[in-house]
Design a protein around this motif. Structure first.
Motif, PDB file in Angstrom:
ATOM      1  N   MET A 159      21.343  51.413  61.487  1.00 17.81           N
ATOM      2  CA  MET A 159      21.166  52.443  60.971  1.00 17.81           C
ATOM      3  C   MET A 159      19.826  51.709  59.683  1.00 17.81           C
ATOM      4  N   ALA A 160      19.955  49.938  58.651  1.00 21.53           N
ATOM      5  CA  ALA A 160      19.118  50.286  57.658  1.00 21.53           C
ATOM      6  C   ALA A 160      17.634  49.504  58.389  1.00 21.53           C
ATOM      7  N   SER A 161      18.866  48.903  59.746  1.00 24.18           N
ATOM      8  CA  SER A 161      17.086  48.116  60.734  1.00 24.18           C
ATOM      9  C   SER A 161      16.671  49.868  61.115  1.00 24.18           C
ATOM     10  N   ALA A 162      17.249  50.294  61.733  1.00 27.58           N
ATOM     11  CA  ALA A 162      16.240  51.439  62.107  1.00 27.58           C
ATOM     12  C   ALA A 162      15.154  52.219  61.330  1.00 27.58           C
ATOM     13  N   LEU A 163      15.656  52.428  60.331  1.00 32.43           N
ATOM     14  CA  LEU A 163      14.677  53.448  59.369  1.00 32.43           C
ATOM     15  C   LEU A 163      13.198  51.994  58.753  1.00 32.43           C
ATOM     16  N   GLU A 164      14.147  50.648  58.731  1.00 30.89           N
ATOM     17  CA  GLU A 164      13.335  49.694  58.522  1.00 30.89           C
ATOM     18  C   GLU A 164      12.182  49.290  59.574  1.00 30.89           C
ATOM     19  N   ARG A 165      12.337  49.949  60.632  1.00 31.01           N
ATOM     20  CA  ARG A 165      10.899  50.067  61.678  1.00 31.01           C
ATOM     21  C   ARG A 165      10.433  50.805  62.339  1.00 31.01           C
ATOM     22  N   ILE A 166      11.214  52.052  61.610  1.00 32.35           N
ATOM     23  CA  ILE A 166       9.895  53.404  61.236  1.00 32.35           C
ATOM     24  C   ILE A 166       9.639  53.845  59.683  1.00 32.35           C
ATOM     25  N   GLY A 167       9.380  52.394  59.386  1.00 32.67           N
ATOM     26  CA  GLY A 167       8.571  52.079  57.821  1.00 32.67           C
ATOM     27  C   GLY A 167       8.891  53.107  56.464  1.00 32.67           C
ATOM     28  N   VAL A 168      10.803  53.396  57.180  1.00 35.59           N
ATOM     29  CA  VAL A 168      11.164  54.245  55.282  1.00 35.59           C
ATOM     30  C   VAL A 168      11.356  53.351  54.481  1.00 35.59           C
ATOM     31  N   GLU A 169      10.968  53.574  53.667  1.00 32.40           N
ATOM     32  CA  GLU A 169      11.488  53.192  51.820  1.00 32.40           C
ATOM     33  C   GLU A 169      12.636  52.315  51.321  1.00 32.40           C
ATOM     34  N   LEU A 170      13.206  51.776  51.945  1.00 37.81           N
ATOM     35  CA  LEU A 170      14.939  51.140  51.694  1.00 37.81           C
ATOM     36  C   LEU A 170      14.435  50.385  50.489  1.00 37.81           C
ATOM     37  N   ASP A 171      14.073  51.509  48.628  1.00 37.50           N
ATOM     38  CA  ASP A 171      14.066  49.934  47.837  1.00 37.50           C
ATOM     39  C   ASP A 171      15.625  50.284  47.504  1.00 37.50           C
ATOM     40  N   ALA A 172      16.525  50.957  46.395  1.00 36.74           N
ATOM     41  CA  ALA A 172      16.834  50.400  46.033  1.00 36.74           C
ATOM     42  C   ALA A 172      18.338  51.505  46.436  1.00 36.74           C
ATOM     43  N   HIS A 173      18.740  51.093  47.364  1.00 39.69           N
ATOM     44  CA  HIS A 173      19.685  51.594  48.168  1.00 39.69           C
ATOM     45  C   HIS A 173      21.428  50.858  48.942  1.00 39.69           C
ATOM     46  N   GLU A 174      21.826  51.880  48.367  1.00 39.06           N
ATOM     47  CA  GLU A 174      23.436  51.706  49.102  1.00 39.06           C
ATOM     48  C   GLU A 174      24.252  52.929  50.544  1.00 39.06           C
ATOM     49  N   LEU A 175      23.918  52.086  51.368  1.00 38.51           N
ATOM     50  CA  LEU A 175      24.193  52.468  52.359  1.00 38.51           C
ATOM     51  C   LEU A 175      26.068  52.804  52.468  1.00 38.51           C
ATOM     52  N   SER A 176      26.831  53.754  52.321  1.00 33.31           N
ATOM     53  CA  SER A 176      28.386  53.250  52.953  1.00 33.31           C
ATOM     54  C   SER A 176      29.140  53.931  53.541  1.00 33.31           C
ATOM     55  N   ASP A 177      27.712  55.574  54.230  1.00 33.19           N
ATOM     56  CA  ASP A 177      28.771  55.881  55.725  1.00 33.19           C
ATOM     57  C   ASP A 177      27.773  57.058  55.523  1.00 33.19           C
ATOM     58  N   GLY A 178      27.425  58.184  56.783  1.00 36.91           N
ATOM     59  CA  GLY A 178      26.588  58.175  57.452  1.00 36.91           C
ATOM     60  C   GLY A 178      26.448  60.113  57.155  1.00 36.91           C
ATOM     61  N   SER A 179      27.695  60.064  55.889  1.00 36.97           N
ATOM     62  CA  SER A 179      27.764  61.796  55.999  1.00 36.97           C
ATOM     63  C   SER A 179      27.267  61.885  54.067  1.00 36.97           C
ATOM     64  N   GLY A 180      26.960  61.117  53.985  1.00 40.43           N
ATOM     65  CA  GLY A 180      27.263  61.248  52.268  1.00 40.43           C
ATOM     66  C   GLY A 180      28.472  61.243  51.581  1.00 40.43           C
ATOM     67  N   LEU A 181      29.981  61.565  52.060  1.00 35.00           N
ATOM     68  CA  LEU A 181      30.705  61.605  51.286  1.00 35.00           C
ATOM     69  C   LEU A 181      31.515  60.901  50.343  1.00 35.00           C
ATOM     70  N   ALA A 182      30.951  59.403  50.664  1.00 36.94           N
ATOM     71  CA  ALA A 182      31.445  58.426  49.679  1.00 36.94           C
ATOM     72  C   ALA A 182      30.141  58.747  48.747  1.00 36.94           C
ATOM     73  N   ARG A 183      30.881  58.596  47.676  1.00 33.03           N
ATOM     74  CA  ARG A 183      29.848  58.775  46.141  1.00 33.03           C
ATOM     75  C   ARG A 183      29.566  57.509  46.102  1.00 33.03           C
ATOM     76  N   SER A 184      29.875  56.064  47.219  1.00 35.27           N
ATOM     77  CA  SER A 184      29.144  54.780  46.811  1.00 35.27           C
ATOM     78  C   SER A 184      27.895  54.958  47.404  1.00 35.27           C
ATOM     79  N   ASN A 185      27.409  55.745  48.003  1.00 37.58           N
ATOM     80  CA  ASN A 185      25.640  55.822  48.720  1.00 37.58           C
ATOM     81  C   ASN A 185      25.172  56.335  47.815  1.00 37.58           C
ATOM     82  N   GLN A 186      23.922  54.890  47.633  1.00 37.79           N
ATOM     83  CA  GLN A 186      22.576  55.495  46.730  1.00 37.79           C
ATOM     84  C   GLN A 186      21.666  55.605  47.708  1.00 37.79           C
ATOM     85  N   LEU A 187      20.763  56.273  47.659  1.00 36.88           N
ATOM     86  CA  LEU A 187      19.436  56.470  47.357  1.00 36.88           C
ATOM     87  C   LEU A 187      18.351  56.553  45.766  1.00 36.88           C
ATOM     88  N   THR A 188      17.289  57.030  46.515  1.00 36.35           N
ATOM     89  CA  THR A 188      16.417  57.137  45.013  1.00 36.35           C
ATOM     90  C   THR A 188      15.386  58.272  46.115  1.00 36.35           C
TER      91      THR A 188
END
Length: 534
Positions: free
Chosen positions: A367-396
């Motif tokens: 998922m991170a690789s795909a987002l980088e391929r399409i040009g998404v700015e993954l700066d200060a991030h933490e991808l823990s799950d796909g739904s957002g139910l995990a509070r450990s997810n972090q996005l700006t």
């Protein structure tokens, strides 16, 4: 309305664009683009002032809000606040998951579920075992299992000498994410994840059963409680009773952890309405296999052995197959209704397709690789799950806005944009979690955005076309507030952007924002039960 794919320069102004830094920003714009100076001094400046006022609302006292507004026509950053602060996104995480899934799997991806045998049947008898093999289809309803059983029967099979074995090895055996709250496990938004799972309703909620309770004819009579779709792996102890006609509804159905033993307790008032809710099942794979076993029996196919787990052998004889709709079509119930199970299924599917491992780790890496391929700015991030139910997810807010900015350049964008909830649209499969919000405003039918909700976390990010015809992407992430989610503030922000025009002058400006902002929670206060995420 569709967003034109016309992204230009994307440089961020050197100065802060909050009111305190506005003078510097105006000077910079004046030096680099004299023709735009009037815009900054009028329409853009007015909009910034109004967004600042909204974000300083008492409802957000003590909260941290990450906000970005960007023009898709010019690429210019129009507004930001705490844009690069890492925050919990809740279901705004699904914007990233869905975009990555479309990139990795393709909008035409389908999920296949098969029934196979060790060898070709002889005179209607499968001498060995029968296998039910899944690849994560989130749309398999009980009707789909009936259809699979009917196809097996139509092939001439009347008997299986061996066992019915469920093969869910397309995904790993980790059913629940370690960062999910254990107290959420009984509730539909935290269902166990399996490559073989049953969708219990037209919303395609997977890994759950519908619980329905109907009061008896008189006080003291048992309540009629049902689990659907029911199978032999589920049991129900009914202790619920009918109360007096004017009594309160206290009925509840619980499931003992680690089992499929359900217990109904409490009461329903005589003559009162039916009670309905959803509860998760333990081991969705077993539930799917038992549903097929029942369906085979109903279709005249006898299984002599047991219902169990197993791995289908290579080259097994195919007797029946169910193919899902394409991913572009499945996006609607996923994104409109914010279906957590679908998000995790897509993550594990990406992992299997890219690395041969249907795990969260493999899927999130892809998922991170795909987002980088399409040009998404993954700066200060933490991808823990796909739904957002995990509070450990972090996005700006910058990252969320970056997904919205880059998506229009992708061939799958039309399907993706169409999957976003539409403000004020009454039909659930159009409006989704925004059906009851922003009605009667310039945002109705205009804002297309993803919601997000956890206790103390709320988000709204998507697209809007301003009054001047300019297409905008916006991201709003609110963390750390107390009390009800600040949806009124979010809605007022979206409405203000729908009113945005660069040509607006102070004299022609909309009414003061404080006079127009709806109170928080006036529409669709709860997008999902308990502390679940939408």
């Amino acid at each position: 309305m569709p967003i034109a794919s016309r992204i230009l320069g994307l440089g961020r102004p050197a100065a802060s664009l909050t009111p305190a830094g506005l003078t510097t920003a105006v000077l910079l714009v004046a030096l680099t683009a004299p023709a735009a100076a009037t815009d900054v001094a009028s329409g853009v400046a007015d909009m910034r002032e109004d967004l600042d006022a909204l974000l300083d609302s008492p409802e957000l006292a003590g909260a941290t809000s990450g906000v970005v507004v960007r023009s898709l026509d010019t690429g210019n950053l129009l507004y930001e606040r705490n844009a690069d602060t890492a925050l919990t996104p809740a279901s705004n995480m699904k914007l990233l998951t869905s975009a990555a899934a479309l990139d990795v799997l393709g909008p035409d991806h389908t999920f296949e579920t098969t029934v196979t045998a060790d060898e070709e049947p002889t005179s209607g008898v499968v001498e060995g075992d029968l296998y039910l093999t899944g690849t994560g289809d989130p749309s398999l309803t009980s009707d789909a299992f009936d259809a699979l059983a009917a196809e097996v029967a139509d092939s001439g099979v009347t008997e299986v000498a061996g066992d019915l074995l469920a093969d869910d090895t397309y995904f790993d055996a980790q059913r629940l994410h370690p960062d999910w709250e254990s107290a959420d496990e009984p509730y539909y938004y935290a269902a166990q994840i399996s490559a073989l799972t049953v969708a219990a309703n037209d919303d395609l909620d997977t890994g759950v059963v519908n619980v329905t309770a109907t009061p008896g004819t008189h006080s003291g009579a048992p309540v009629d409680t049902r689990l659907e779709p029911a199978a032999d792996n589920l049991s129900l102890s009914n202790e619920a009773r009918t109360g007096p006609p004017d009594s309160e509804t206290t009925v509840d159905v619980s499931r003992d952890p680690g089992t499929n033993q359900f217990t109904a307790t409490g009461s329903l008032p005589a003559g009162g309405p039916e009670y309905s809710t959803l509860r998760t099942v333990h081991e969705p794979t077993d539930h799917a296999a038992h549903l097929l076993a029942d369906a085979l029996e109903d279709n005249g196919v006898r299984v002599r052995g047991d219902v169990d787990r197993g791995t289908a052998p290579t080259g097994a004889a195919e007797l029946a197959v169910a193919e899902s709709a394409e991913l572009s079509e499945l996006l609607a119930p996923f994104m409109k209704l914010s279906n957590n199970g679908h998000a995790e299924i897509l993550v594990k599917t990406m992992g299997h397709e890219s690395a041969g491992e249907g795990t969260w780790a493999a899927g999130l890496a892809e998922m991170a690789s795909a987002l980088e391929r399409i040009g998404v700015e993954l700066d200060a991030h933490e991808l823990s799950d796909g739904s957002g139910l995990a509070r450990s997810n972090q996005l700006t807010a910058t990252t969320v806005a970056s997904v919205l900015r880059t998506a229009p350049d992708e061939p799958w964008f039309t399907s993706w944009e169409r999957s976003l909830p539409v403000a004020g649209a009454e039909d659930r499969m159009t409006g989704g979690t925004l059906s009851g919000r922003m009605r009667g405003t310039p945002a109705e039918g205009n804002v297309r955005a993803k919601t997000g909700t956890l206790t103390g976390v709320s988000a709204l990010s998507g697209y809007v076309t301003g009054a001047g015809g300019e297409d905008l992407a916006f991201a709003v992430l609110n963390n750390g507030f107390e009390g009800a989610a600040p949806r009124g503030v979010q809605d007022a922000i979206a409405v203000r952007l729908a009113e945005f025009s660069r040509g607006t002058t102070t004299s022609g400006r909309p009414a003061p924002i404080a006079q127009r902002a709806p109170a928080s929670g006036t529409a669709s206060e709860l997008e999902c039960s308990w502390a679940g995420t939408c």
